[in-house]
Design an enzyme around this catalytic site. Structure first.
Site, PDB file in Angstrom:
ATOM      1  N   TYR A 167       8.423 -26.411  -8.633  1.00 51.88           N
ATOM      2  CA  TYR A 167       7.325 -26.086  -7.617  1.00 51.88           C
ATOM      3  C   TYR A 167       6.812 -24.783  -8.064  1.00 51.88           C
ATOM      4  CZ  TYR A 167       6.838 -24.628  -2.498  1.00 51.88           C
ATOM      5  OH  TYR A 167       6.479 -24.330  -1.197  1.00 51.88           O
ATOM      6  N   HIS A 193      -0.133 -24.070  -4.691  1.00 54.11           N
ATOM      7  CA  HIS A 193       0.373 -25.081  -3.669  1.00 54.11           C
ATOM      8  C   HIS A 193       1.567 -24.243  -2.938  1.00 54.11           C
ATOM      9  CE1 HIS A 193       2.927 -28.376  -2.073  1.00 54.11           C
ATOM     10  NE2 HIS A 193       3.810 -27.965  -2.825  1.00 54.11           N
ATOM     11  N   ARG A 221       5.262 -20.370   6.965  1.00 56.11           N
ATOM     12  CA  ARG A 221       6.160 -19.226   7.056  1.00 56.11           C
ATOM     13  C   ARG A 221       4.963 -18.045   7.795  1.00 56.11           C
ATOM     14  NH1 ARG A 221       8.787 -21.457   2.990  1.00 56.11           N
ATOM     15  NH2 ARG A 221       7.314 -20.751   1.355  1.00 56.11           N
ATOM     16  N   GLU A 236       2.426 -36.127  -3.619  1.00 55.01           N
ATOM     17  CA  GLU A 236       2.326 -34.990  -4.425  1.00 55.01           C
ATOM     18  C   GLU A 236       1.930 -35.275  -5.808  1.00 55.01           C
ATOM     19  OE1 GLU A 236       5.903 -32.702  -3.951  1.00 55.01           O
ATOM     20  OE2 GLU A 236       5.185 -31.969  -2.103  1.00 55.01           O
ATOM     21  N   GLU A 290       1.719 -34.714  -9.281  1.00 53.96           N
ATOM     22  CA  GLU A 290       2.503 -33.575 -10.305  1.00 53.96           C
ATOM     23  C   GLU A 290       2.377 -34.678 -11.845  1.00 53.96           C
ATOM     24  OE1 GLU A 290       6.332 -32.668  -9.159  1.00 53.96           O
ATOM     25  OE2 GLU A 290       5.947 -32.890  -7.105  1.00 53.96           O
ATOM     26  N   ASP A 341       5.247 -37.591  -6.606  1.00 54.42           N
ATOM     27  CA  ASP A 341       6.357 -37.229  -5.828  1.00 54.42           C
ATOM     28  C   ASP A 341       6.260 -37.530  -4.269  1.00 54.42           C
ATOM     29  OD1 ASP A 341       8.894 -36.288  -5.020  1.00 54.42           O
ATOM     30  OD2 ASP A 341       8.252 -34.094  -5.053  1.00 54.42           O
ATOM     31  N   GLN A 383      11.499 -34.346   5.655  1.00 52.52           N
ATOM     32  CA  GLN A 383      11.706 -33.119   4.891  1.00 52.52           C
ATOM     33  C   GLN A 383      11.967 -31.888   5.833  1.00 52.52           C
ATOM     34  OE1 GLN A 383       8.681 -32.696   2.410  1.00 52.52           O
ATOM     35  NE2 GLN A 383       9.308 -30.861   1.347  1.00 52.52           N
ATOM     36  N   TYR A 396      15.553 -30.147   5.484  1.00 50.97           N
ATOM     37  CA  TYR A 396      15.589 -29.262   4.388  1.00 50.97           C
ATOM     38  C   TYR A 396      16.403 -27.804   4.186  1.00 50.97           C
ATOM     39  CZ  TYR A 396      12.149 -25.473   4.897  1.00 50.97           C
ATOM     40  OH  TYR A 396      11.685 -24.567   5.581  1.00 50.97           O
ATOM     41  N   THR A 439       3.736 -29.976  -7.200  1.00 57.07           N
ATOM     42  CA  THR A 439       2.377 -30.414  -6.777  1.00 57.07           C
ATOM     43  C   THR A 439       1.538 -29.277  -7.409  1.00 57.07           C
ATOM     44  OG1 THR A 439       3.407 -30.972  -4.560  1.00 57.07           O
ATOM     45  CG2 THR A 439       1.023 -30.704  -4.733  1.00 57.07           C
TER      46      THR A 439
HETATM   47 CA    CA Z   1       7.473 -32.087  -5.612  1.00 53.34          CA
END
Ligand code: CA
Length: 424
Positions: free
Chosen positions: A135, A140, A149, A206, A208, A240, A247, A251, A357
């Site tokens: 990550y 991202h 958040r 995603e 990647e 991904d 999710q 999570y 990502t």
């Molecule tokens: Ca990912």
């Protein structure tokens, strides 16, 4: 740098100017031949059978067992070690450069060794043992933190101190061209007091880049910043696939689970770290805060590789929804692998690590629909008049990637996947 990287080299095979596979690339993959499989490379649009090259004596002196080159996966070939696999790359470069006539003038051998890429099935190149997803793009992580958040404190306190990651699912990594069925699962609708079950409504990609581990370690051993590159065989494009609604509900507190494990897609050719050497680029400054000494980066360990994502509706015109670059990574592959093994966790040949990502700093370079549509608040207009917040059934998502320097383009080809409706 290897002599196989010389930008002046030309091949006697035809290579179009926009080809991802000039003689300087020589990536490795697997294709199906009859009931078996062959280790292969590609120049222009010609797939080159390495088993036939070896059998016919073109790898004389390299001492490679024929069985390694008719495997279903590249793992045994990679296990020969970089010293040998780099020699194979250089030998292929020698055989196919414009001034070498040995194979060019042997029609029988040429017919046995070469196949047009459109005529063969490229299969899953690696038997992936373990898969870890990082990550590591700051843009991202900042975008996601802003959306879910606190916009003022978008990054969690650990993010600038370590490359955050989770252990993903190796069994569901598939090769480009494999259809992906929309997953079903639990979701908690906004305002509801209990979860519902059904097809994912917020299916995402995603963007990647993945790397394949090329040298194993023993349990208790750690890779460090100085030797990490010896343990990286090469890179693929990596999608991904992510079910955002599944999710979001599942999570907490242990991280991604069924919202990720239904599928990830990779491109069929593994581009070696050596072929990407000309595209090494500056790594971002890491001084606020400085990483702990074991993660200190004192070299250029990022790579300037253009990355593009297209959404292509069924029977419709596609649209490029993202243009990003692998150079935007905050934590590089060496830091990821060093951190991964600092506790003594062992890695094996064929393990796969994905970058996370890859978003750039600006709108247009965001690497997921979650960010592009900003949680669905800013839909993307498609050429056929429809809109996308996430991925629809029967859409195909295509990721492409390439570096360009001194007139040489080293590319990955593409990873594509079509979304099929959820099973009844
Ligand atoms: Ca990912």
């Amino acid at each position: 740098m290897s002599k196989a990287n010389n930008p002046k080299l030309k091949s006697w095979l035809t290579v179009e100017s926009d080809s991802d596979f000039p003689i300087q690339n020589i990536p490795f993959g697997i294709f199906r031949k009859g009931k078996g499989f062959r280790v292969a490379t590609i120049i222009g649009d010609q797939v080159i059978d390495l088993f036939e090259l070896n059998k016919r004596g073109y790898f004389a002196g390299l001492n490679i067992d024929n069985s390694v080159l008719k495997s279903e996966f590249l793992n045994d070939f990679i296990s020969l070690g970089k010293k040998k696999t780099n020699k194979v790359r250089e030998r292929i470069s020698d055989l196919f450069k414009s001034t070498t006539r040995k194979l060019k003038s042997n029609e029988k051998d040429r017919k046995a060794i070469l196949s047009p890429v459109g005529k063969v099935e490229l299969t899953m190149p690696i038997k992936v043992g373990d898969y870890t997803d990082f990550y590591s793009s700051r843009d991202h992580a900042t975008n996601v933190g802003k959306m879910f958040r606190d916009p003022e404190n978008a990054l969690l306190p650990n993010w600038l101190h370590l490359p955050v990651g989770y252990h993903g699912r190796a069994s569901s990594i598939v090769v480009s061209g494999t259809d992906i069925t929309r997953p079903k699962g639990q979701q908690m609708p906004v305002g509801a007091d209990k979860p519902v079950f059904g097809p994912c409504k917020l299916l995402d990609f995603e963007l990647e880049v993945g790397f394949v581990v090329g040298k194993k370690t023993e349990l208790g051993e750690s890779i460090n910043m100085d030797n990490a590159e010896e343990h990286i065989f090469g890179l693929t494009l990596f999608n991904d696939w992510s079910a955002r609604d599944i999710q979001k509900w599942e999570y907490v507190p242990l991280g991604p689970f069924l919202g990720k494990s239904f599928a990830s897609s990779i491109s069929p050719w593994i581009v070696t770290l050596e072929a990407l050497e000309p595209f090494r680029s500056k790594s971002p400054k890491q001084n606020k805060p400085k990483p702990l000494p074991y993660l200190k980066n004192d070299r250029d360990r990022n790579y300037d590789i253009n990355l593009l994502v297209d959404i292509v509706p069924e029977n419709g015109e596609g649209k490029t929804v993202c243009e990003s670059n692998f150079k935007y990574m905050y934590w590089n592959m060496c830091q990821q692998l060093t951190h991964h093994t600092v506790n003594g966790c062992n890695v094996n040949v064929g393990d796969m690590c994905a970058s996370g990502t890859i978003s750039g700093p600006k709108r247009g370079s965001f690497g997921s629909m979650l960010e592009i549509s900003w949680k669905g608040t800013m839909p993307v207009d498609m050429p056929d008049g429809s809109q996308r917040k996430f991925i629809n059934d029967n859409d195909t998502v295509v990721i492409r990637g390439f570096g360009e320097k001194d007139g040489v383009r080293i590319g990955f080809g593409e990873v594509s996947g079509k979304i099929l409706p959820a099973k009844k």
